[in-house]
Design an enzyme around this catalytic site. Structure first.
Site, PDB file in Angstrom:
ATOM      1  N   HIS A   1       0.811   5.148   1.198  1.00  0.00           N
ATOM      2  CA  HIS A   1       0.103   6.163   1.972  1.00  0.00           C
ATOM      3  C   HIS A   1       0.117   7.484   1.203  1.00  0.00           C
ATOM      4  O   HIS A   1       1.151   7.864   0.637  1.00  0.00           O
ATOM      5  CB  HIS A   1       0.820   6.427   3.305  1.00  0.00           C
ATOM      6  CG  HIS A   1       0.883   5.251   4.228  1.00  0.00           C
ATOM      7  ND1 HIS A   1       0.052   5.129   5.315  1.00  0.00           N
ATOM      8  CD2 HIS A   1       1.689   4.163   4.256  1.00  0.00           C
ATOM      9  CE1 HIS A   1       0.347   4.006   5.972  1.00  0.00           C
ATOM     10  NE2 HIS A   1       1.342   3.406   5.347  1.00  0.00           N
TER      11      HIS A   1
ATOM     12  N   HIS B   1       0.852  -1.197   0.000  1.00  0.00           N
ATOM     13  CA  HIS B   1       0.000   0.000   0.000  1.00  0.00           C
ATOM     14  C   HIS B   1       0.880   1.236   0.000  1.00  0.00           C
ATOM     15  O   HIS B   1       1.974   1.231   0.559  1.00  0.00           O
ATOM     16  CB  HIS B   1      -0.960   0.029   1.193  1.00  0.00           C
ATOM     17  CG  HIS B   1      -0.282  -0.214   2.509  1.00  0.00           C
ATOM     18  ND1 HIS B   1       0.066  -1.470   2.937  1.00  0.00           N
ATOM     19  CD2 HIS B   1       0.127   0.638   3.468  1.00  0.00           C
ATOM     20  CE1 HIS B   1       0.657  -1.382   4.116  1.00  0.00           C
ATOM     21  NE2 HIS B   1       0.724  -0.112   4.457  1.00  0.00           N
TER      22      HIS B   1
HETATM   23  P1  5GP Z   1       1.833   0.336   7.319  1.00  0.00           P
HETATM   24  O1  5GP Z   1       2.288   0.595   8.745  1.00  0.00           O
HETATM   25  O2  5GP Z   1       1.750  -1.150   7.041  1.00  0.00           O
HETATM   26  O3  5GP Z   1       2.601   1.089   6.293  1.00  0.00           O
HETATM   27  O4  5GP Z   1       0.381   0.946   7.247  1.00  0.00           O
HETATM   28  C1  5GP Z   1      -0.776   0.260   7.557  1.00  0.00           C
HETATM   29  C2  5GP Z   1      -1.880   1.288   7.677  1.00  0.00           C
HETATM   30  O5  5GP Z   1      -3.111   0.633   7.532  1.00  0.00           O
HETATM   31  C3  5GP Z   1      -1.912   2.018   9.011  1.00  0.00           C
HETATM   32  O6  5GP Z   1      -1.819   3.424   8.774  1.00  0.00           O
HETATM   33  C4  5GP Z   1      -3.246   1.616   9.623  1.00  0.00           C
HETATM   34  O7  5GP Z   1      -3.869   2.681  10.312  1.00  0.00           O
HETATM   35  C5  5GP Z   1      -4.052   1.199   8.408  1.00  0.00           C
HETATM   36  N1  5GP Z   1      -5.025   0.147   8.635  1.00  0.00           N
HETATM   37  C6  5GP Z   1      -4.818  -1.034   9.276  1.00  0.00           C
HETATM   38  N2  5GP Z   1      -5.937  -1.794   9.234  1.00  0.00           N
HETATM   39  C7  5GP Z   1      -6.868  -1.079   8.549  1.00  0.00           C
HETATM   40  C8  5GP Z   1      -8.228  -1.345   8.171  1.00  0.00           C
HETATM   41  O8  5GP Z   1      -8.808  -2.384   8.470  1.00  0.00           O
HETATM   42  N3  5GP Z   1      -8.859  -0.368   7.454  1.00  0.00           N
HETATM   43  C9  5GP Z   1      -8.243   0.805   7.109  1.00  0.00           C
HETATM   44  N4  5GP Z   1      -8.950   1.685   6.399  1.00  0.00           N
HETATM   45  N5  5GP Z   1      -6.971   1.086   7.440  1.00  0.00           N
HETATM   46  C10 5GP Z   1      -6.285   0.155   8.167  1.00  0.00           C
END
Ligand code: 5GP
Ligand code: ZN
Length: 138
Positions: free
Chosen positions: A103, A101
């Site tokens: 951001h 993903h």
């Molecule tokens: P990472 O730390 O892997 O780069 O980012 C994961 C992101 O996914 C975090 O910012 C977290 O808030 C978001 N996130 C985790 N689970 C969910 C979910 O079930 N729905 C949504 N919309 N965001 C999520």
């Protein structure tokens, strides 16, 4: 391919509802549940890729333009002054969901520092040695 136990596969493909701001055949863009700032969004491919290293070139080529389009819409609609495109690979880099993903984080005038690091230092010799190590692994 989708991964059966992956929450972002389910969200990207509409099996779990989300606040969707954009969708096409390959991507869904949703609002992050724990936003770093108002409008914080996540670009999700509908296919499962663990991280950037697994992305195919055609999918990868679409992500930056999509990030620019979403960021531009955030500036118009939310009044942010800029935005960060942030993408974590591996637990050590802060990745918590192992479905690729990107951001898109709106940045507002006077808002908190979000993506930053403390500037370090390196000698020219250290830089050269490090550059050669990486070059040799390409
Ligand atoms: P990472 O730390 O892997 O780069 O980012 C994961 C992101 O996914 C975090 O910012 C977290 O808030 C978001 N996130 C985790 N689970 C969910 C979910 O079930 N729905 C949504 N919309 N965001 C999520
Ligand atoms: Zn997935």
């Amino acid at each position: 391919m989708r991964k059966a136990d992956c929450i972002f596969c389910k969200i990207a493909n509409g099996e779990i509802p989300s606040s969707t701001i954009y969708e096409d055949d390959e991507f869904r863009v949703i609002l992050d549940l724990g936003p770093a700032s108002r409008g914080h969004a996540l670009i999700l491919p509908k296919e499962h890729f663990k991280d950037v290293c697994e992305l195919d070139e055609a999918t990868a080529a679409r992500i930056l333009p999509l990030g620019a389009k979403i960021g531009t819409a955030m500036k118009k609609s939310l009044g942010c002054a800029g935005f960060n495109l942030v993408q974590n690979n591996g637990e050590a880099a802060g990745q918590t969901v192992f479905h690729f993903h990107m951001h898109v984080i709106p940045r507002y005038e006077g808002g908190p520092s979000i993506a930053s690091w403390k500037t370090g230092s390196a000698t020219p010799e250290e830089l050269q040695e490090t550059a050669e190590k990486i070059q040799n692994a390409l």
